[in-house]
Every structure is written in C-alpha cells, then in structure tokens.
Write a protein that holds these residues in place. Structure first.
Motif, short mmCIF file in Angstrom:
data_model
loop_
_atom_site.label_atom_id
_atom_site.label_comp_id
_atom_site.label_asym_id
_atom_site.label_seq_id
_atom_site.Cartn_x
_atom_site.Cartn_y
_atom_site.Cartn_z
N HIS A 132 1.72 3.08 -12.96
CA HIS A 132 2.23 2.30 -11.83
C HIS A 132 3.70 2.58 -11.55
O HIS A 132 4.13 2.55 -10.40
N SER A 161 -8.19 -1.92 -6.80
CA SER A 161 -8.29 -1.50 -5.40
C SER A 161 -9.75 -1.31 -5.01
O SER A 161 -10.55 -0.75 -5.77
N THR A 208 -8.95 2.53 1.35
CA THR A 208 -8.64 1.88 0.08
C THR A 208 -7.79 0.65 0.32
O THR A 208 -6.75 0.73 0.98
N SER A 247 4.36 3.20 -7.66
CA SER A 247 3.40 4.07 -6.97
C SER A 247 2.76 3.39 -5.76
O SER A 247 2.47 4.05 -4.76
N GLU A 248 2.55 2.09 -5.83
CA GLU A 248 1.86 1.40 -4.75
C GLU A 248 2.26 -0.07 -4.73
O GLU A 248 2.02 -0.79 -5.69
N PRO A 264 -5.48 -1.76 -1.54
CA PRO A 264 -4.78 -1.75 -2.83
C PRO A 264 -4.63 -3.15 -3.43
O PRO A 264 -4.33 -4.11 -2.73
N LYS A 291 -5.99 -1.59 -11.90
CA LYS A 291 -6.12 -1.14 -10.51
C LYS A 291 -7.45 -1.63 -9.95
O LYS A 291 -8.49 -1.00 -10.14
N GLY A 305 0.78 -1.23 0.00
CA GLY A 305 0.00 0.00 0.00
C GLY A 305 0.81 1.27 0.00
O GLY A 305 0.23 2.36 -0.06
N ARG A 306 2.14 1.17 0.05
CA ARG A 306 2.98 2.36 0.09
C ARG A 306 3.86 2.42 -1.16
O ARG A 306 4.14 1.39 -1.78
N PRO A 307 4.32 3.62 -1.55
CA PRO A 307 5.22 3.70 -2.71
C PRO A 307 6.59 3.12 -2.39
O PRO A 307 6.98 3.01 -1.23
#
Length: 431
Positions: free
Chosen positions: A86, A218, A153, A104-105, A155, A216, A31-33
């Motif tokens: 992405h 999510s 959200t 990005s995620e 992901p 995506k 969930g984090r970059p």
C-alpha cells in the motif's frame, strides 16, 4: 574532536529547514495514488541511520541503512505485506534525500489521517525526530468512472482486517448484497447473494480471494453497462465479536460514460434564396452529450432542433441535430462534448451558396449541354444507320454483278459447244 554527539548536532541544525510545521494537508482523490512529500538532503551525511513513516502514530514503513546497504521493512509484522503493497518509498532515499511516501491507492479511510516521518541516527538510536508531518484530505466527488464494455474496479482498502480471525464483509449495490465473503481461521468462502442471482452476480462482480490477508477488498465489475450509472456500492464489515453489527468501510458511487463516434455533417443547399438546412448525426455514446452549432466560430442566429434517442438494448444515445440558418459563405461546425471523459468532437463544412444569376446561367448551360448531347447522339445513330444501308446496297450490287457474269459465261460456253458440233457434222458430210 567532534565526539559522538556530532550527528545529533548536525541533525538538529537542519530541523528548522526540513521539518514540516503546522497543519499541512495533502489532497487525495479516491482511487488514485497520492504522494506525501518530504525532503531531507543532509541524510547523505549519515552512514548509519533510519527513518520511519507513521500513520496516525503507527509505523507503516521503516528504512534503515548502514554503510550504503538499505533495508526497507514494513511494520508491524502482521501487517507487513499489507502496508508494503500500500505504501512505498524510493530505494535511494538516503542518497537523494527524497523520503516522499507514495500511497498506491487513496480510499475514504485516508481522510483526516496524519502521516509523519521520523529520523534517528547511529549516535542517538533511541531519539527520533519528526522531519515531516502531513495530514490527508480526501475530497472531490467520491465516484469511480466506468466506461461501457470495460471492467471497473471499486477500490477499498482495510489493512486491519488481518487482525481478525473470524469476520465477514458484504458488498452492496444500492443496498442489495451482491457479494459476501466470510473467513474463519484462514478459510475463506465467497458467496454471492441473493440465491436467485448467484450465478449472474458471481460472474459480474469479483473480489480478491486473499482480501482478508492483504486488506484489498476492491470489487471488480467485469463489464460496465449504462445501468451502472449513478449506482452506489458500499462495503460493510462485521467481526466475530459483533456479528450483528455491520460497519461501512467504503461507499462509492459509479459514473458511466461511453465515447461517441465521429459526427456526420450534411448540408442541403436551398433551391432559391431561402435558408440552408444542416444535419449533424452522432452515435453510440453515453451520457447525453452537449451539442451546439457554430457559424464562423460564433453561435448561429437560426433555429436548432436536437433529438436524442436512447437505444433500448444498450442504453447508448444516438443524437441528431438540425440547424436552419441563412448563410451565403461560411464555415458551419457541429460540436459534441462528452464531459466525463473530456471528449470533444467537431465536424465542419464550408457552405457556399450560389447566387440566382449564376444558378440560372448554370442551369441554362446544363440544359444546352444536354440538348447538344441528344442531337449529337441522334446524328451519330442516323449516320450509323445510313452506313449500314450503303453497305447492304453495295453488297447487293456485287452479288448481282457476279450472277450476270456467271450467266454470260454459261451462255458463251454453250454457244462454243454448239459451234464445234456443227463443224464436226459438216466435215463428216463432206467426206
């Protein structure tokens, strides 16, 4: 002359510095970059060159520059939009030499994936040399933190979904389907199941309408409540070729939290030389917090009793803690910690207990002051009453004096009139 092979020699001369050797992995959190570092400062020496970032051998981003003009292209063509959204790279990488790739995620599918950066120059366009090779390790508690009352959200990214013309995905909550999306030939149908919960879940969970194009998938929960705590969500995929076979793409758990209000600390001073009682109250948080007391920075030796009440409607906690301790002059603190959001709240009071002698003297002064106030009040009331009495007596004497003067005046006038009548009568007799 250096000839056309000088770029190759320059490139190979720096490979030992720039190439990342061995199994060097970067840690990613769901969930984090995530940034995959790669630095090649001598790229500025090439006027015509290109780099490619590859994911398990597949090109996900290509950047070509010629005479200062840069073109970032994501390949393959059918995944251009997916990967461009992405993964990204700095637009001035060929000037700065910073070719780091940003994901990005991070999702669970990135675990044990290998990324590599390949370089080629104008002199050797068909020869690509690896500058950096990095693997990704997805670790940690693969849970998403949700705050009560806010959207959340979950992901999930699957870029290969664009390769399927007929497929479907299902989001499941603890094994129960809450959203199903099916597409065939570009037509998408989002259906929430089961039927008796269709409206409830459709309003509660949503997914992008173009998920099968962008990859995506999510899931967005419109408003988190405490019932979502420790719930497991998973996305399952099935294609036209294997409709009965569903494969889990993402599995995420949810951890719920809510910040507590500022604590209220109260102190009840003992009447004698006994122990003091302290009360600490905090409201509206989740989950159960860690609560402890401090006396001058240290743990107290007295007794502590803590009560935690979960509100029936919201599930949020109200916490009340009692401390009984013998203190004479100390700073007493109540500390509440909510670890999921690193929230720490502290309330402090300075407790100074009066000595018995001072207490008795104070009580005596208070009693004397009260008695004096009562005496003064009585004296003022008596004085006012006496003054009213005097005013009434004075008014009465004035009225009596006026009546006497009026009577004297009337009597004298009557006598004068009688005298005049007698005098006239005498004169008439003489005549």
């Amino acid at each position: 002359m250096l000839g056309p092979l000088w770029p190759t020699g320059l490139l190979l001369g720096f490979m030992g510095v720039c190439h990342t050797s061995g199994d060097q992995c970067v840690l990613g959190i769901v969930g984090r970059p995530l940034t995959l570092p790669c630095f090649y400062p001598d790229a500025v020496n090439f006027t015509h060159a290109s780099v490619e970032w590859r994911r398990d051998g597949q090109v996900v981003l290509r950047s070509t520059w010629a005479g200062g003009k840069v073109d970032n292209v994501t390949t393959p063509a059918d995944q251009e939009k997916v990967d461009r959204d992405h993964v990204t790279m700095s637009a001035d990488a060929h000037f700065s030499g910073k070719f780091s790739l940003t994901v990005s995620e991070v999702v669970t599918q990135e675990d044990e994936v290998s990324y590599s950066l390949w370089f080629s120059s104008e002199g050797t366009p068909s020869t690509k040399v690896p500058l950096c090779t990095l693997c990704v390790r997805v670790t940690g508690d693969q849970c998403v933190l949700g705050i009560v009352g806010r959207p959340l959200t979950l992901p999930c990214f699957y870029p290969d979904a664009a390769n399927f013309t007929h497929a479907s995905v299902e989001w499941r909550r603890d094994g129960q389907v809450v959203l199903r999306s099916t597409w065939a030939g570009g037509k998408v149908d989002n259906v929430t199941t089961p039927a008796d919960q269709e409206k409830v879940d459709r309003d509660h969970v949503t997914m992008s309408a173009d998920a099968h194009f962008s990859g995506k998938f999510s899931l967005t929960v419109s408003e988190v409540d405490t019932q979502e705590d420790e719930v497991s969500y998973s996305l399952w995929f099935s294609s036209e070729g294997t409709p009965s076979t569903k494969v889990p793409l993402c599995t995420l758990c949810v951890r719920v939290t809510a910040p507590f209000s500022d604590p209220v600390l109260q102190w009840e001073e003992p009447e004698d030389s006994g122990e003091s009682n302290f009360l600490c109250h905090v409201m509206g948080g989740f989950p159960e917090p860690a609560l402890y007391w401090l006396v001058d920075g240290d743990a107290p030796e007295g007794s502590v009793r803590t009560e935690m009440e979960a509100l029936p409607d919201s599930g949020l906690y109200n916490v009340t803690s009692y401390l009984t301790v013998n203190v004479s002059d100390a700073n007493v603190s109540c500390v509440i910690q909510n670890p999921p959001i690193n929230q720490t709240l502290t309330a402090t009071t300075h407790a100074v207990r009066r000595s018995p002698v001072v207490s008795r003297a104070t009580d005596a002064i208070w009693m004397f002051s009260t008695a004096l106030c009562v005496v003064v009040g009585v004296m003022v009331a008596v004085g006012v009453a006496y003054q009213i009495h005097l005013d009434r007596q004075s008014k009465k004497r004035k009225m009596e004096h006026l009546r006497r003067r009026r009577r004297d005046y009337c009597r004298r006038r009557h006598e004068t009139e009688e005298t005049e009548v007698i005098s006239v009568h005498s004169e008439e007799t003489n005549l």
